[in-house]
Write a protein that holds these residues in place. Structure first.
Motif, short mmCIF file in Angstrom:
data_model
loop_
_atom_site.label_atom_id
_atom_site.label_comp_id
_atom_site.label_asym_id
_atom_site.label_seq_id
_atom_site.Cartn_x
_atom_site.Cartn_y
_atom_site.Cartn_z
N TYR A 190 0.82 -1.23 0.00
CA TYR A 190 0.00 0.00 0.00
C TYR A 190 0.85 1.27 0.00
CZ TYR A 190 -3.83 -2.95 1.92
OH TYR A 190 -4.79 -3.90 2.14
N LEU A 191 2.14 1.17 0.36
CA LEU A 191 2.94 2.37 0.64
C LEU A 191 3.40 3.07 -0.64
CD1 LEU A 191 5.20 0.86 3.46
CD2 LEU A 191 3.17 2.29 3.77
N SER A 192 3.29 4.39 -0.68
CA SER A 192 3.90 5.17 -1.76
C SER A 192 5.40 5.23 -1.48
CB SER A 192 3.32 6.59 -1.77
OG SER A 192 3.79 7.27 -0.60
N GLU A 193 6.15 5.82 -2.42
CA GLU A 193 7.61 5.88 -2.23
C GLU A 193 7.99 6.64 -0.96
OE1 GLU A 193 10.52 7.28 -5.25
OE2 GLU A 193 9.25 6.03 -6.55
N SER A 194 7.32 7.77 -0.75
CA SER A 194 7.69 8.57 0.43
C SER A 194 7.22 7.86 1.71
CB SER A 194 7.10 9.98 0.34
OG SER A 194 5.71 9.89 0.19
N GLU A 195 6.08 7.18 1.63
CA GLU A 195 5.62 6.42 2.80
C GLU A 195 6.56 5.24 3.10
OE1 GLU A 195 0.80 7.28 2.45
OE2 GLU A 195 1.65 5.45 1.58
N ARG A 196 7.06 4.64 2.03
CA ARG A 196 7.99 3.52 2.21
C ARG A 196 9.22 3.98 3.00
NH1 ARG A 196 11.40 0.80 3.24
NH2 ARG A 196 12.24 -1.13 2.39
N ARG A 197 9.70 5.19 2.67
CA ARG A 197 10.85 5.73 3.41
C ARG A 197 10.46 6.02 4.86
NH1 ARG A 197 11.86 8.24 -1.50
NH2 ARG A 197 10.71 10.12 -0.92
N ALA A 198 9.27 6.62 5.02
CA ALA A 198 8.81 6.98 6.36
C ALA A 198 8.60 5.75 7.24
CB ALA A 198 7.50 7.77 6.26
N ALA A 199 8.25 4.62 6.59
CA ALA A 199 7.94 3.39 7.34
C ALA A 199 9.15 2.85 8.10
CB ALA A 199 7.41 2.31 6.38
N LEU A 200 10.34 3.32 7.72
CA LEU A 200 11.55 2.87 8.42
C LEU A 200 11.58 3.31 9.88
CD1 LEU A 200 14.45 3.30 5.88
CD2 LEU A 200 13.51 1.21 6.87
N VAL A 201 10.70 4.27 10.20
CA VAL A 201 10.71 4.82 11.55
C VAL A 201 10.37 3.75 12.61
CG1 VAL A 201 8.30 5.65 11.65
CG2 VAL A 201 10.12 6.91 12.83
N LEU A 202 9.59 2.74 12.22
CA LEU A 202 9.27 1.67 13.19
C LEU A 202 10.55 0.94 13.59
CD1 LEU A 202 6.53 1.73 11.19
CD2 LEU A 202 5.89 -0.10 12.73
N HIS A 203 11.31 0.54 12.59
CA HIS A 203 12.54 -0.20 12.87
C HIS A 203 13.54 0.66 13.62
CE1 HIS A 203 16.42 -2.24 11.56
NE2 HIS A 203 15.80 -3.14 12.27
N LYS A 204 13.58 1.95 13.23
CA LYS A 204 14.51 2.87 13.89
C LYS A 204 14.17 2.97 15.39
CE LYS A 204 16.02 7.68 13.56
NZ LYS A 204 15.66 8.98 12.98
N ALA A 205 12.89 3.17 15.69
CA ALA A 205 12.48 3.30 17.10
C ALA A 205 12.78 2.02 17.87
CB ALA A 205 10.99 3.63 17.18
N LEU A 206 12.50 0.88 17.25
CA LEU A 206 12.70 -0.40 17.95
C LEU A 206 14.18 -0.74 18.12
CD1 LEU A 206 9.81 -2.39 16.28
CD2 LEU A 206 10.02 -1.95 18.72
N THR A 207 15.01 -0.43 17.12
CA THR A 207 16.44 -0.77 17.30
C THR A 207 17.06 0.11 18.36
OG1 THR A 207 16.85 0.50 15.30
CG2 THR A 207 17.10 -1.85 15.09
#
Ligand code: AMP
Length: 284
Positions: A190-207
């Motif tokens: 479902y993610l657009s290109e900019s959303e795909r980049r933004a989605a990295l925030v989950l992994h960033k917060a968890l790591t």
């Protein structure tokens, strides 16, 4: 590879396996398969004589305002992948086959759905438990494989297997990620290109959270507030929850000791994504 659209046909296949004494590994999915699903299939294949995979976008686990109708589907691609991985049976029923007219029986474990995804999706796990119990009854697996991407789902299903004395093992499998850390999910489509980049925030917060726990932080509030800060810095992200629970009763805990689940759900635009890490004291 056999493809069964009816319960009768699926039973015929698994009973012929069972009568020959073969063990069966089951991988329940909603289709639109990716490398996360493939990892479950490979593990099932290693540990069992035959592998059955279900492809069923289960209506009862979606609330009326959710994405049931637009959930991505590509059965041809799924069956080609399954065939290449050595799956013996795909069970691919229509909703009416699983929920015939008059359907009235559900399985629930309400106490385990008070936090995490259960809070924002109050009818979700009742749908999951019900459909998975049906799949267990139809496909009679020796072992069933679930990804820890959906960690709450795994712990609730494990509880059901114990509580209802089901004669099978549930096997947890690690989260498979893209090379940049995003957890694989059919919903990533479902993610657009900019959303795909933004989605990295989950992994960033968890790591970052995991690193802080590894460094000795045991206070859940601190960990949660650090994760919330990171999510808040991403303009396309809106937090659904950031929570820390123990893995038996899935209740919130103040201290990270023993086996603990640190989990996030975040809307990226309209798309709700989940991710987590499982902390065990002996990780250290
Ligand atoms: P789904 O088709 O999304 O319902 O997922 C079917 C199974 O695959 C569930 O047990 C999921 O937890 C598992 N799964 C989905 N994504 C991943 C992933 N990235 N890594 C490992 N398992 C996954």
């Amino acid at each position: 590879m056999e493809i069964a659209e009816t319960i009768v046909k699926a039973r015929e296949v698994v009973r012929s396996w069972r009568s020959r004494g073969l063990s069966i590994g089951l991988v329940p999915t909603m289709g639109y398969l990716h490398e996360g699903h493939a990892s479950l299939i490979r593990r099932a294949k290693e540990e069992n004589d035959q592998v059955a995979l279900s492809v069923f976008v289960n209506p009862t686990q979606f609330a009326p305002n959710e994405d049931l109708a637009k959930y991505p589907r590509d059965f041809q691609r799924d069956s080609a992948l399954c065939s290449s991985l050595g799956v013996g049976l795909i069970f691919h029923p229509e909703p009416l086959e699983m929920y015939p007219s008059g359907f009235a029986t559900y399985v629930e474990a309400p106490a385990l759905g008070l936090n995490l995804c259960g809070r924002s999706r109050p009818t979700h796990f009742r749908g999951v438990l019900t459909v998975v119990l049906k799949l267990f009854n139809i496909l009679e697996p020796t072992r069933a494989y679930f990804g820890l991407k959906d960690a709450q789902q795994f712990f609730i299903l494990k509880r059901m297997v114990t509580d209802l004395s089901l004669d099978l093992a549930v096997v947890p499998c690690p989260i498979i990620r893209e090379s940049d850390g995003l957890a694989l999910s059919s919903r990533n489509a479902y993610l657009s290109e900019s959303e795909r980049r933004a989605a990295l925030v989950l992994h960033k917060a968890l790591t970052q959270a995991e690193a802080s726990v590894l460094a000795g932080e045991t206070n859940s509030l601190q960990v949660v507030s650090a994760m919330k800060k990171i999510i808040a810095q991403e303009p396309l992200a809106k937090l659904d929850y950031a929570e820390v629970v123990e893995t038996k009763g899935l209740t919130l805990v103040n201290e990270i000791v023993g086996e603990t689940l640190v989990a996030l759900a975040v809307y990226i635009g309209q798309t709700r994504l989940i991710d987590n890490f499982l902390w065990k004291a002996n990780n250290k």
